[in-house]
Motif scaffolding. Sequence first.
Motif, PDB file in Angstrom:
ATOM      1  N   VAL A 167       1.340  -8.563  -2.326  1.00 50.15           N
ATOM      2  CA  VAL A 167       0.769  -8.452  -3.665  1.00 50.15           C
ATOM      3  C   VAL A 167      -0.100  -9.700  -3.821  1.00 50.15           C
ATOM      4  CG1 VAL A 167       1.229  -8.337  -6.144  1.00 50.15           C
ATOM      5  CG2 VAL A 167       2.781  -7.195  -4.521  1.00 50.15           C
ATOM      6  N   ALA A 168      -1.399  -9.534  -3.594  1.00 52.96           N
ATOM      7  CA  ALA A 168      -2.349 -10.647  -3.711  1.00 52.96           C
ATOM      8  C   ALA A 168      -3.083 -10.490  -5.041  1.00 52.96           C
ATOM      9  CB  ALA A 168      -3.333 -10.626  -2.547  1.00 52.96           C
ATOM     10  N   VAL A 169      -2.965 -11.501  -5.892  1.00 49.91           N
ATOM     11  CA  VAL A 169      -3.509 -11.437  -7.250  1.00 49.91           C
ATOM     12  C   VAL A 169      -4.605 -12.481  -7.396  1.00 49.91           C
ATOM     13  CG1 VAL A 169      -2.941 -11.548  -9.706  1.00 49.91           C
ATOM     14  CG2 VAL A 169      -1.232 -10.720  -8.067  1.00 49.91           C
ATOM     15  N   ASP A 170      -5.794 -12.049  -7.853  1.00 51.11           N
ATOM     16  CA  ASP A 170      -6.904 -12.992  -8.015  1.00 51.11           C
ATOM     17  C   ASP A 170      -6.857 -13.678  -9.382  1.00 51.11           C
ATOM     18  OD1 ASP A 170      -8.043 -11.208  -9.880  1.00 51.11           O
ATOM     19  OD2 ASP A 170      -9.729 -10.652  -8.588  1.00 51.11           O
TER      20      ASP A 170
ATOM     21  N   VAL B  17      -5.218  -7.011  -8.479  1.00 51.96           N
ATOM     22  CA  VAL B  17      -4.454  -6.967  -7.236  1.00 51.96           C
ATOM     23  C   VAL B  17      -5.304  -6.324  -6.142  1.00 51.96           C
ATOM     24  CG1 VAL B  17      -3.320  -4.776  -7.812  1.00 51.96           C
ATOM     25  CG2 VAL B  17      -2.234  -6.327  -6.207  1.00 51.96           C
ATOM     26  N   ALA B  18      -5.211  -6.885  -4.930  1.00 49.62           N
ATOM     27  CA  ALA B  18      -5.942  -6.345  -3.780  1.00 49.62           C
ATOM     28  C   ALA B  18      -5.207  -5.126  -3.237  1.00 49.62           C
ATOM     29  CB  ALA B  18      -6.060  -7.403  -2.684  1.00 49.62           C
ATOM     30  N   MET B  19      -5.974  -4.088  -2.935  1.00 48.23           N
ATOM     31  CA  MET B  19      -5.411  -2.878  -2.329  1.00 48.23           C
ATOM     32  C   MET B  19      -6.358  -2.406  -1.240  1.00 48.23           C
ATOM     33  SD  MET B  19      -3.506  -0.917  -5.373  1.00 48.23           S
ATOM     34  CE  MET B  19      -2.225  -0.476  -4.233  1.00 48.23           C
TER      35      MET B  19
ATOM     36  N   TRP C 200      -4.386   4.601  -1.820  1.00 46.80           N
ATOM     37  CA  TRP C 200      -4.487   3.139  -1.818  1.00 46.80           C
ATOM     38  C   TRP C 200      -3.114   2.530  -1.572  1.00 46.80           C
ATOM     39  CZ3 TRP C 200      -8.958   0.392  -2.095  1.00 46.80           C
ATOM     40  CH2 TRP C 200     -10.106   1.093  -2.468  1.00 46.80           C
ATOM     41  N   TRP C 201      -3.078   1.442  -0.832  1.00 52.34           N
ATOM     42  CA  TRP C 201      -1.844   0.759  -0.440  1.00 52.34           C
ATOM     43  C   TRP C 201      -1.988  -0.738  -0.653  1.00 52.34           C
ATOM     44  CZ3 TRP C 201       2.322   3.143   2.297  1.00 52.34           C
ATOM     45  CH2 TRP C 201       2.133   4.508   2.546  1.00 52.34           C
ATOM     46  N   LEU C 202      -0.865  -1.411  -0.837  1.00 54.81           N
ATOM     47  CA  LEU C 202      -0.855  -2.865  -0.758  1.00 54.81           C
ATOM     48  C   LEU C 202      -1.103  -3.232   0.698  1.00 54.81           C
ATOM     49  CD1 LEU C 202       2.270  -3.554  -2.969  1.00 54.81           C
ATOM     50  CD2 LEU C 202      -0.105  -4.115  -3.537  1.00 54.81           C
ATOM     51  N   PRO C 203      -1.854  -4.310   0.958  1.00 54.82           N
ATOM     52  CA  PRO C 203      -2.073  -4.721   2.342  1.00 54.82           C
ATOM     53  C   PRO C 203      -0.741  -5.018   3.030  1.00 54.82           C
ATOM     54  CG  PRO C 203      -3.444  -5.983   0.826  1.00 54.82           C
ATOM     55  CD  PRO C 203      -2.492  -5.197  -0.004  1.00 54.82           C
ATOM     56  N   GLY C 204      -0.651  -4.671   4.293  1.00 50.35           N
ATOM     57  CA  GLY C 204       0.575  -4.957   5.026  1.00 50.35           C
ATOM     58  C   GLY C 204       0.665  -4.166   6.300  1.00 50.35           C
TER      59      GLY C 204
ATOM     60  N   ALA D 111       5.218   1.586  -7.525  1.00 46.63           N
ATOM     61  CA  ALA D 111       6.517   1.125  -8.030  1.00 46.63           C
ATOM     62  C   ALA D 111       6.663  -0.383  -7.864  1.00 46.63           C
ATOM     63  CB  ALA D 111       7.650   1.859  -7.312  1.00 46.63           C
ATOM     64  N   ARG D 112       6.218  -0.917  -6.717  1.00 51.47           N
ATOM     65  CA  ARG D 112       6.334  -2.364  -6.497  1.00 51.47           C
ATOM     66  C   ARG D 112       5.480  -3.126  -7.507  1.00 51.47           C
ATOM     67  NH1 ARG D 112       9.021   0.442  -3.651  1.00 51.47           N
ATOM     68  NH2 ARG D 112      10.122   0.206  -5.620  1.00 51.47           N
ATOM     69  N   LEU D 113       4.295  -2.608  -7.822  1.00 48.55           N
ATOM     70  CA  LEU D 113       3.429  -3.271  -8.794  1.00 48.55           C
ATOM     71  C   LEU D 113       4.034  -3.222 -10.194  1.00 48.55           C
ATOM     72  CD1 LEU D 113      -0.037  -2.123  -7.448  1.00 48.55           C
ATOM     73  CD2 LEU D 113       1.005  -4.406  -7.281  1.00 48.55           C
ATOM     74  N   ALA D 114       4.668  -2.123 -10.545  1.00 49.43           N
ATOM     75  CA  ALA D 114       5.343  -2.027 -11.848  1.00 49.43           C
ATOM     76  C   ALA D 114       6.496  -3.016 -11.920  1.00 49.43           C
ATOM     77  CB  ALA D 114       5.841  -0.605 -12.088  1.00 49.43           C
ATOM     78  N   GLU D 115       7.191  -3.203 -10.804  1.00 52.26           N
ATOM     79  CA  GLU D 115       8.285  -4.184 -10.778  1.00 52.26           C
ATOM     80  C   GLU D 115       7.742  -5.588 -10.997  1.00 52.26           C
ATOM     81  OE1 GLU D 115      10.818  -1.461  -7.621  1.00 52.26           O
ATOM     82  OE2 GLU D 115       9.880  -3.314  -6.908  1.00 52.26           O
TER      83      GLU D 115
END
Length: 136
Positions: free
Chosen positions: A12-15, A20-22, A31-35, A121-125
């Motif tokens: 979760v990279a936040v500027d 957030v970067a996706m 779209w996905w979180l980088p990983g 879900a991870r972003l909502a958390e």
Amino acid sequence: MSRGKTLGVRAVAVDADGRVAMVRHTYLAGWWLPGGGVDRGETTHEAVVRELREETGLIARAAPRLVSLHANERFFPGDHVAVFVIDAFDQGERTSHGEIAEVGWFAPDALPADVNRGCRARLAEWFDGVQIDTNW
């Protein structure tokens, strides 16, 4: 014969604007979180820093912070995913070769409709304080 456990990471990279970067992969929908996967001999911290740079070109300036760990049994038996927050980075060049179709920055309250369910879900958390679900 049984398959061993696998371990992946997501960032979760936040500027500075709170976006957030996706990424959109060439081989997965949405779209996905980088990983990606943790390589043999690599720590999860090293893996998330490497994957973030490969997929987005972002170079972490500070150690990533582990925020949650999830079982991905529903989609890939034996798989686990560690989620890290990285909020200090510089922009460099992507080093992935053909894996990433597009990189985008999105406000947490304006995500694309086709964000992967687990990533949403991870972003909502993280952003909304929703209780962490240990399942991906």
